[in-house]
Design a protein around this motif. Structure first.
Motif, mmCIF file in Angstrom:
data_model
loop_
_atom_site.group_PDB
_atom_site.id
_atom_site.type_symbol
_atom_site.label_atom_id
_atom_site.label_comp_id
_atom_site.label_asym_id
_atom_site.label_seq_id
_atom_site.Cartn_x
_atom_site.Cartn_y
_atom_site.Cartn_z
ATOM 1 N N MET A 1 0.825 -1.208 0.000
ATOM 2 C CA MET A 1 0.000 0.000 0.000
ATOM 3 C C MET A 1 0.863 1.264 0.000
ATOM 4 N N ASP A 2 1.949 1.235 0.789
ATOM 5 C CA ASP A 2 2.841 2.401 0.836
ATOM 6 C C ASP A 2 3.419 2.712 -0.539
ATOM 7 N N LEU A 3 3.849 1.649 -1.248
ATOM 8 C CA LEU A 3 4.421 1.853 -2.580
ATOM 9 C C LEU A 3 3.377 2.405 -3.543
ATOM 10 N N LEU A 4 2.152 1.905 -3.446
ATOM 11 C CA LEU A 4 1.068 2.389 -4.303
ATOM 12 C C LEU A 4 0.819 3.873 -4.069
ATOM 13 N N ILE A 5 0.788 4.274 -2.806
ATOM 14 C CA ILE A 5 0.590 5.690 -2.475
ATOM 15 C C ILE A 5 1.754 6.524 -3.025
ATOM 16 N N GLY A 6 2.980 5.975 -2.894
ATOM 17 C CA GLY A 6 4.147 6.678 -3.413
ATOM 18 C C GLY A 6 4.044 6.928 -4.905
ATOM 19 N N PHE A 7 3.603 5.904 -5.647
ATOM 20 C CA PHE A 7 3.448 6.059 -7.096
ATOM 21 C C PHE A 7 2.300 7.004 -7.442
ATOM 22 N N ILE A 8 1.231 6.973 -6.661
ATOM 23 C CA ILE A 8 0.114 7.890 -6.911
ATOM 24 C C ILE A 8 0.579 9.337 -6.742
ATOM 25 N N VAL A 9 1.363 9.592 -5.698
ATOM 26 C CA VAL A 9 1.907 10.944 -5.468
ATOM 27 C C VAL A 9 2.819 11.344 -6.622
ATOM 28 N N PHE A 10 3.702 10.428 -7.015
ATOM 29 C CA PHE A 10 4.653 10.699 -8.092
ATOM 30 C C PHE A 10 3.929 10.983 -9.406
ATOM 31 N N ILE A 11 2.992 10.114 -9.768
ATOM 32 C CA ILE A 11 2.254 10.286 -11.019
ATOM 33 C C ILE A 11 1.413 11.556 -10.980
ATOM 34 N N GLY A 12 0.807 11.825 -9.837
ATOM 35 C CA GLY A 12 0.025 13.057 -9.697
ATOM 36 C C GLY A 12 0.882 14.294 -9.905
ATOM 37 N N ALA A 13 2.093 14.283 -9.326
ATOM 38 C CA ALA A 13 3.010 15.412 -9.493
ATOM 39 C C ALA A 13 3.431 15.557 -10.949
ATOM 40 N N MET A 14 3.645 14.421 -11.621
ATOM 41 C CA MET A 14 4.043 14.456 -13.022
ATOM 42 C C MET A 14 2.922 15.031 -13.897
ATOM 43 N N VAL A 15 1.698 14.589 -13.651
ATOM 44 C CA VAL A 15 0.552 15.098 -14.415
ATOM 45 C C VAL A 15 0.386 16.594 -14.175
ATOM 46 N N TRP A 16 0.562 17.025 -12.930
ATOM 47 C CA TRP A 16 0.453 18.457 -12.602
ATOM 48 C C TRP A 16 1.489 19.274 -13.371
ATOM 49 N N CYS A 17 2.707 18.763 -13.447
ATOM 50 C CA CYS A 17 3.770 19.475 -14.172
ATOM 51 C C CYS A 17 3.459 19.554 -15.666
ATOM 52 N N ILE A 18 2.919 18.475 -16.217
ATOM 53 C CA ILE A 18 2.576 18.460 -17.643
ATOM 54 C C ILE A 18 1.478 19.477 -17.940
ATOM 55 N N ILE A 19 0.456 19.507 -17.083
ATOM 56 C CA ILE A 19 -0.684 20.405 -17.299
ATOM 57 C C ILE A 19 -0.284 21.863 -17.138
ATOM 58 N N THR A 20 0.528 22.139 -16.120
ATOM 59 C CA THR A 20 0.893 23.530 -15.821
ATOM 60 C C THR A 20 2.091 24.020 -16.627
ATOM 61 N N GLY A 21 2.827 23.096 -17.216
ATOM 62 C CA GLY A 21 3.997 23.497 -17.997
ATOM 63 C C GLY A 21 5.264 23.640 -17.194
ATOM 64 N N TYR A 22 5.217 23.286 -15.914
ATOM 65 C CA TYR A 22 6.422 23.349 -15.087
ATOM 66 C C TYR A 22 7.356 22.188 -15.426
ATOM 67 N N THR A 23 8.639 22.376 -15.138
ATOM 68 C CA THR A 23 9.618 21.343 -15.421
ATOM 69 C C THR A 23 9.323 20.071 -14.629
ATOM 70 N N MET A 24 9.597 18.928 -15.260
ATOM 71 C CA MET A 24 9.369 17.639 -14.609
ATOM 72 C C MET A 24 10.349 17.382 -13.473
ATOM 73 N N VAL A 25 11.366 18.214 -13.368
ATOM 74 C CA VAL A 25 12.320 18.085 -12.264
ATOM 75 C C VAL A 25 11.589 18.237 -10.929
ATOM 76 N N ILE A 26 10.587 19.114 -10.900
ATOM 77 C CA ILE A 26 9.802 19.317 -9.674
ATOM 78 C C ILE A 26 9.097 18.026 -9.280
ATOM 79 N N ALA A 27 8.471 17.373 -10.263
ATOM 80 C CA ALA A 27 7.773 16.112 -9.993
ATOM 81 C C ALA A 27 8.746 15.042 -9.517
ATOM 82 N N LEU A 28 9.936 15.041 -10.082
ATOM 83 C CA LEU A 28 10.931 14.052 -9.669
ATOM 84 C C LEU A 28 11.383 14.280 -8.239
#
Length: 438
Positions: A1-28
């Motif tokens: 479950m912890d790993l799943l939550i970690g990936f959800i946070v990571f993927i969510g951050a990546m999608v946010w960066c794509i939508i807003t145009g911010y660098t993916m470095v932030i999501a990483l």
């Protein structure tokens, strides 16, 4: 479950960066924090997790070094007129029936010599799309030929950042990988060239806009010496000169040509190497770019992604997922599994580099269990995720080149090389696996 939550946070951050145009470095960065917390909850101390991340980063240092060198090359090839020389004489060679053939061949040549897809798409691609529009050739066909050509070099060049990355993360020999890629590329290359030959003869260019030739003539001397930096990159690795030395020689020769043939001052040359080339003639911003600073974002992405690899390996947090992948690989085969995983990560992360490293992390253990070699893992990555990145409409590997050329995603349909390599390789592995028996 912890790993799943970690990936959800990571993927969510990546999608946010794509939508807003911010660098993916932030999501990483956000993902790094999330996976560090997961590792902590698995019982590892922060100091242990930090060491794992540092070990992963250590493996990427050679990639980071070469990334900056590639930045220098892409700048000096512009300032020396090397790219302009090939474009100029490529346009001069065009006859109505071979326009698409010239487009594909020139993109193959320059992408192989430079090792960059974006750099060639932003220069040669832009110019040939303009020629196609002015000459009545379908822009989707032309953009497809460009995409096929630029990813020929992005996949198979010894100075390609993706080839260097794959060799590093799989712990394999770069030049040996390049030779294997050449063996699995000749048939798709011939088929692609055949398709574009037919399309070229059935879609001839009506007129060739001469304004590009005039602009190139006015901005560059187009001296034969401009070919020297390219010859260094193409010939020296074949003579078994280490790739990094070939790159340094190319930079040195390009600098000499810039100073003495293009009358560039030393101060301007140094500025160009760091900040990139800026043209002053009628070509506008088409030839602008390159330089060490242009590689900063990708260096940050590679660095952070490498820490992920170290943490994933050290904590074995991917163990459960790798068991499921192993089950699939036993059912359908290693390479089909790689293709499926590639599309999954490309669809989520929209980034060729991140997807490549994640595919390697997830599939390294299943490949070992199935007695596959590191070399097989490397060539499977090169023949899947590296090329398929250009076929995902929202991935950077697709949107950036098409954005340069201002062409819609309809061009993906005509990017034949990107499909033919994995198809031909998949058939080859089914018939006779060159690595290990299925």
């Amino acid at each position: 479950m912890d790993l799943l939550i970690g990936f959800i946070v990571f993927i969510g951050a990546m999608v946010w960066c794509i939508i807003t145009g911010y660098t993916m470095v932030i999501a990483l960065f956000i993902g790094l924090i999330a996976f560090t917390i997961v590792g902590k909850r698995k019982g590892f101390a922060l100091s242990e997790i930090a060491k794992m991340g540092a070990d992963g980063l250590k493996d990427a240092l050679i990639v980071i070094e070469i990334m900056f060198i590639i930045g220098f090359i892409t700048a000096v090839w512009r300032s020396a007129g090397t790219i302009s020389f090939f474009v100029y004489y490529g346009i001069k060679m065009i006859t109505p029936a071979i326009f698409l053939i010239i487009t594909f061949a020139l993109c193959c040549l320059l992408s192989y010599a430079l090792g960059t897809s974006f750099g060639v798409a932003g220069t040669v691609g832009v110019i040939f799309i303009a020629l196609a529009r002015a000459g009545g050739v379908d822009e989707f066909l032309t953009a497809g030929a460009v995409m096929s050509g630029i990813y020929f070099g992005d996949r198979g060049s010894p100075v390609s950042s993706s080839a260097i990355l794959v060799a590093t993360i799989t712990e394999t020999e770069l030049l040996a990988n390049v030779k294997r890629m050449a063996k699995t590329a000749w048939m798709p290359l011939v088929l692609t060239l055949g398709i574009y030959s037919v399309l070229s003869f059935t879609n001839p260019i009506q007129t060739v806009d001469q304004s590009f030739l005039h602009n190139l003539e006015s901005e560059f001397s187009l001296s034969i010496w401009a070919v020297v930096p390219a010859l260094c990159m193409l010939v020296l690795p074949l003579l078994k000169v280490p790739v990094i030395y070939a790159m340094l020689v190319s930079i040195a020769s390009g600098s000499v040509v810039s100073l003495f043939c293009e009358d560039m001052s030393l101060q301007t040359l140094l500025h160009t190497l760091i900040f990139g080339y800026t043209g002053e003639g009628g070509l506008g911003k088409i030839l602008d770019g390159g330089g060490m600073l242009s590689m900063i974002e990708i260096v940050c992405i590679v660095s952070l992604s490498s820490t992920y690899s170290g943490i994933f390996t050290g904590t074995d947090m991917l163990g459960v997922l790798q068991e499921k992948i192993l089950f699939v690989a036993k059912k359908i085969g290693r390479f089909p599994t790689m293709v499926l995983i590639s599309y999954g990560f490309l669809g989520i992360f929209c980034n060729q580099t991140i997807a490549s490293m994640m595919c390697c992390d997830f599939l390294k253990k299943p490949y070992e269990v199935l007695s596959a070699t590191k070399e097989e893992l490397a060539i499977d990555l090169e023949n899947s995720v590296i090329l398929l990145a250009g076929t995902v409409p929202w991935a950077i590997a697709c949107t950036v080149p098409l954005g340069f050329m201002q062409v819609g995603i309809g061009a993906i349909t005509f990017s034949f090389y990107l499909y033919l390599v994995p198809i031909c390789y998949g058939i080859q592995k089914k018939v006779s696996n060159p690595f290990t028996k299925e």
